[in-house]
Design a protein around this motif. Structure first.
Motif, mmCIF file in Angstrom:
data_model
loop_
_atom_site.group_PDB
_atom_site.id
_atom_site.type_symbol
_atom_site.label_atom_id
_atom_site.label_comp_id
_atom_site.label_asym_id
_atom_site.label_seq_id
_atom_site.Cartn_x
_atom_site.Cartn_y
_atom_site.Cartn_z
ATOM 1 N N ASN A 1 -2.655 -74.288 16.594
ATOM 2 C CA ASN A 1 -3.071 -75.419 15.761
ATOM 3 C C ASN A 1 -1.894 -76.334 15.402
ATOM 4 O O ASN A 1 -1.599 -76.575 14.232
ATOM 5 C CB ASN A 1 -3.761 -74.931 14.479
ATOM 6 N N GLY A 2 -1.233 -76.821 16.428
ATOM 7 C CA GLY A 2 -0.125 -77.744 16.195
ATOM 8 C C GLY A 2 1.204 -77.034 16.152
ATOM 9 O O GLY A 2 1.737 -76.621 17.181
ATOM 10 N N GLY A 3 1.765 -76.872 14.959
ATOM 11 C CA GLY A 3 3.107 -76.304 14.835
ATOM 12 C C GLY A 3 3.158 -74.850 14.449
ATOM 13 O O GLY A 3 4.229 -74.344 14.106
ATOM 14 N N GLY A 4 2.032 -74.145 14.483
ATOM 15 C CA GLY A 4 2.016 -72.743 14.082
ATOM 16 C C GLY A 4 2.728 -71.848 15.073
ATOM 17 O O GLY A 4 2.309 -71.701 16.212
ATOM 18 N N VAL A 5 3.815 -71.212 14.648
ATOM 19 C CA VAL A 5 4.635 -70.387 15.537
ATOM 20 C C VAL A 5 4.024 -69.004 15.708
ATOM 21 O O VAL A 5 3.529 -68.397 14.744
ATOM 22 C CB VAL A 5 6.067 -70.272 14.985
ATOM 23 N N CYS A 6 4.077 -68.490 16.940
ATOM 24 C CA CYS A 6 3.612 -67.135 17.231
ATOM 25 C C CYS A 6 4.806 -66.226 17.517
ATOM 26 O O CYS A 6 5.887 -66.686 17.915
ATOM 27 C CB CYS A 6 2.686 -67.140 18.452
ATOM 28 N N THR A 7 4.605 -64.945 17.349
ATOM 29 C CA THR A 7 5.632 -63.944 17.667
ATOM 30 C C THR A 7 5.435 -63.474 19.106
ATOM 31 O O THR A 7 4.301 -63.221 19.528
ATOM 32 C CB THR A 7 5.542 -62.751 16.708
ATOM 33 N N VAL A 8 6.537 -63.356 19.836
ATOM 34 C CA VAL A 8 6.465 -62.815 21.196
ATOM 35 C C VAL A 8 6.514 -61.295 21.107
ATOM 36 O O VAL A 8 7.507 -60.726 20.636
ATOM 37 C CB VAL A 8 7.635 -63.336 22.055
ATOM 38 N N MET B 1 1.682 -63.488 23.051
ATOM 39 C CA MET B 1 1.878 -64.127 21.765
ATOM 40 C C MET B 1 0.955 -63.483 20.737
ATOM 41 O O MET B 1 -0.259 -63.372 20.964
ATOM 42 C CB MET B 1 1.597 -65.625 21.870
ATOM 43 N N VAL B 2 1.520 -63.042 19.609
ATOM 44 C CA VAL B 2 0.741 -62.337 18.581
ATOM 45 C C VAL B 2 1.107 -62.868 17.196
ATOM 46 O O VAL B 2 2.096 -63.593 17.030
ATOM 47 C CB VAL B 2 0.989 -60.813 18.634
ATOM 48 N N ASP B 3 0.313 -62.475 16.207
ATOM 49 C CA ASP B 3 0.591 -62.793 14.796
ATOM 50 C C ASP B 3 0.893 -64.280 14.606
ATOM 51 O O ASP B 3 1.863 -64.665 13.935
ATOM 52 C CB ASP B 3 1.763 -61.955 14.271
ATOM 53 N N CYS B 4 0.055 -65.119 15.174
ATOM 54 C CA CYS B 4 0.290 -66.561 15.113
ATOM 55 C C CYS B 4 0.040 -67.119 13.715
ATOM 56 O O CYS B 4 -0.951 -66.781 13.062
ATOM 57 C CB CYS B 4 -0.620 -67.278 16.106
ATOM 58 N N ILE B 5 0.950 -67.984 13.295
ATOM 59 C CA ILE B 5 0.777 -68.715 12.043
ATOM 60 C C ILE B 5 -0.072 -69.956 12.331
ATOM 61 O O ILE B 5 0.089 -70.611 13.356
ATOM 62 C CB ILE B 5 2.134 -69.122 11.455
ATOM 63 N N ASN B 6 -0.957 -70.278 11.407
ATOM 64 C CA ASN B 6 -1.821 -71.439 11.565
ATOM 65 C C ASN B 6 -1.047 -72.711 11.203
ATOM 66 O O ASN B 6 -0.565 -72.859 10.076
ATOM 67 C CB ASN B 6 -3.049 -71.297 10.648
ATOM 68 N N GLY B 7 -0.917 -73.602 12.175
ATOM 69 C CA GLY B 7 -0.158 -74.822 11.944
ATOM 70 C C GLY B 7 -0.799 -75.773 10.957
ATOM 71 O O GLY B 7 -0.140 -76.691 10.461
ATOM 72 N N VAL B 8 -2.074 -75.580 10.637
ATOM 73 C CA VAL B 8 -2.769 -76.468 9.702
ATOM 74 C C VAL B 8 -2.369 -76.181 8.261
ATOM 75 O O VAL B 8 -2.073 -77.099 7.481
ATOM 76 C CB VAL B 8 -4.294 -76.344 9.863
ATOM 77 N N ASP B 9 -2.344 -74.885 7.887
ATOM 78 C CA ASP B 9 -2.081 -74.560 6.479
ATOM 79 C C ASP B 9 -0.971 -73.539 6.269
ATOM 80 O O ASP B 9 -0.682 -73.153 5.131
ATOM 81 C CB ASP B 9 -3.362 -74.063 5.794
ATOM 82 N N GLY B 10 -0.341 -73.072 7.364
ATOM 83 C CA GLY B 10 0.779 -72.153 7.226
ATOM 84 C C GLY B 10 0.401 -70.724 6.917
ATOM 85 O O GLY B 10 1.268 -69.899 6.622
ATOM 86 N N THR B 11 -0.894 -70.389 6.998
ATOM 87 C CA THR B 11 -1.325 -69.017 6.738
ATOM 88 C C THR B 11 -1.386 -68.227 8.045
ATOM 89 O O THR B 11 -1.233 -68.763 9.135
ATOM 90 C CB THR B 11 -2.698 -69.001 6.058
ATOM 91 N N GLN B 12 -1.610 -66.924 7.917
ATOM 92 C CA GLN B 12 -1.683 -66.053 9.081
ATOM 93 C C GLN B 12 -3.034 -66.172 9.766
ATOM 94 O O GLN B 12 -4.084 -66.021 9.123
ATOM 95 C CB GLN B 12 -1.469 -64.603 8.652
ATOM 96 N N GLY B 13 -3.040 -66.462 11.069
ATOM 97 C CA GLY B 13 -4.270 -66.464 11.835
ATOM 98 C C GLY B 13 -5.237 -67.575 11.453
ATOM 99 O O GLY B 13 -4.835 -68.677 11.068
#
Length: 292
Positions: free
Chosen positions: A283-290, A167-179
């Protein structure tokens, strides 16, 4: 102005300037990582979430995961080789800590993979027998629990899934930003969040418009009402059957359909395995790239 009298003062000021640290120095920060299944694994999934009226309660939710990696904008990499097998049904579990990081934004990555020789039983609640079984069968996830539907009854399940996913380039589920942001002189608390509902999705390749279903899984149960990986593998996606061997239909009498999208999956076991490949979020709902 008396130049001679001012020279000692200038020298003292110059010496003090050389001794003091630069004003633009930034204190490093730390990152602490935990793993959680949230309410889904710990409290279960109520029947209000399922299109076909089931509720699910887990008694065991084992996850094999590690190699947490942070990458800065400049390409600097900091990582932890720690790999753990934990039961997120029992609660939130510490995964790793990274210290002395330059403050700023970092990309996040981690690896979901079967237990290996150096995998730790980090939470003290996973048996060596479960670790050996998952390593032998190549499972990264192993789940046990019970499903209930009014008018149908109670079914138990013991299911494992062979996932290998970086899993890479995960979006932060708290604020929707990268990492994540590593704070100056402080600590960032980061969570890898497992979304248990993924295994009940009825379509792949999207998180939108999906419905949670269990009828197709229940139809594969053996005579003891136990659902197993072998049973799921017997359920063909293009010819879904109910427990009596008839075409599987929903409460409205319509055929139940699972949509595989661009994935080449043919059985329910393959479908569910693919569906949970990306169920580990940040961090909750932050989606990562496979990663490919």
């Amino acid at each position: 102005m008396n130049l001679k009298s001012s020279v000692p003062g200038l020298c003292a000021l110059l010496a003090l300037t050389l001794v003091l640290p630069a004003c633009d120095s930034v204190a490093p920060g730390d990152v602490r990582v935990t793993m959680s299944g949230g309410d889904g694994t710990q409290r279960g999934l109520p029947d209000t979430l399922f299109q076909d009226g089931w509720s699910v309660q887990f008694t065991k939710y084992l996850v094999s995961l590690g190699d947490f990696t942070l990458t800065s904008a400049s390409g600097e990499v900091r990582d932890s080789r720690r790999h753990v097998l934990v039961d997120v049904q029992k609660g939130d579990i510490p995964l790793t800590e990274l210290t002395g990081l330059p403050a700023g934004r970092w990309n996040v990555g981690f690896h979901v993979s079967p237990p290996r020789a150096d995998t730790e039983l980090a939470d003290g609640q996973v048996s060596a027998g479960d670790l050996a079984m998952m390593r032998e069968r190549g499972f990264s996830y192993w789940v046990e629990g019970r499903a209930v539907k009014a008018g149908v009854g109670i079914f138990d399940f013991r299911m494992g899934f062979p996932v290998q996913a970086r899993m890479v380039d995960c979006i932060n589920g708290v604020d929707g930003t990268q990492g994540i942001i590593v704070p100056e002189g402080s600590r960032a608390d980061v969570e890898v969040t497992i979304h248990a509902e993924h295994m009940f999705y009825d379509r792949l390749g999207t998180h939108k418009g999906v419905q949670l279903r269990f009828d197709a899984l229940a139809a594969t149960a053996n005579s003891e009402r136990l659902i197993t990986p072998g049973g799921l593998a017997s359920q063909q996606l293009t010819d879904l059957k109910d427990a009596q061997g008839l075409e599987l239909r929903d409460a409205a009498g319509q055929p139940v359909v699972y949509l595989p999208g661009a994935h080449d999956v043919r059985t329910l076991q393959e479908f569910v395995t693919q569906s949970i490949v990306d169920q580990a979020h940040l961090n909750g709902g932050g989606v990562c790239t496979v990663a490919k």
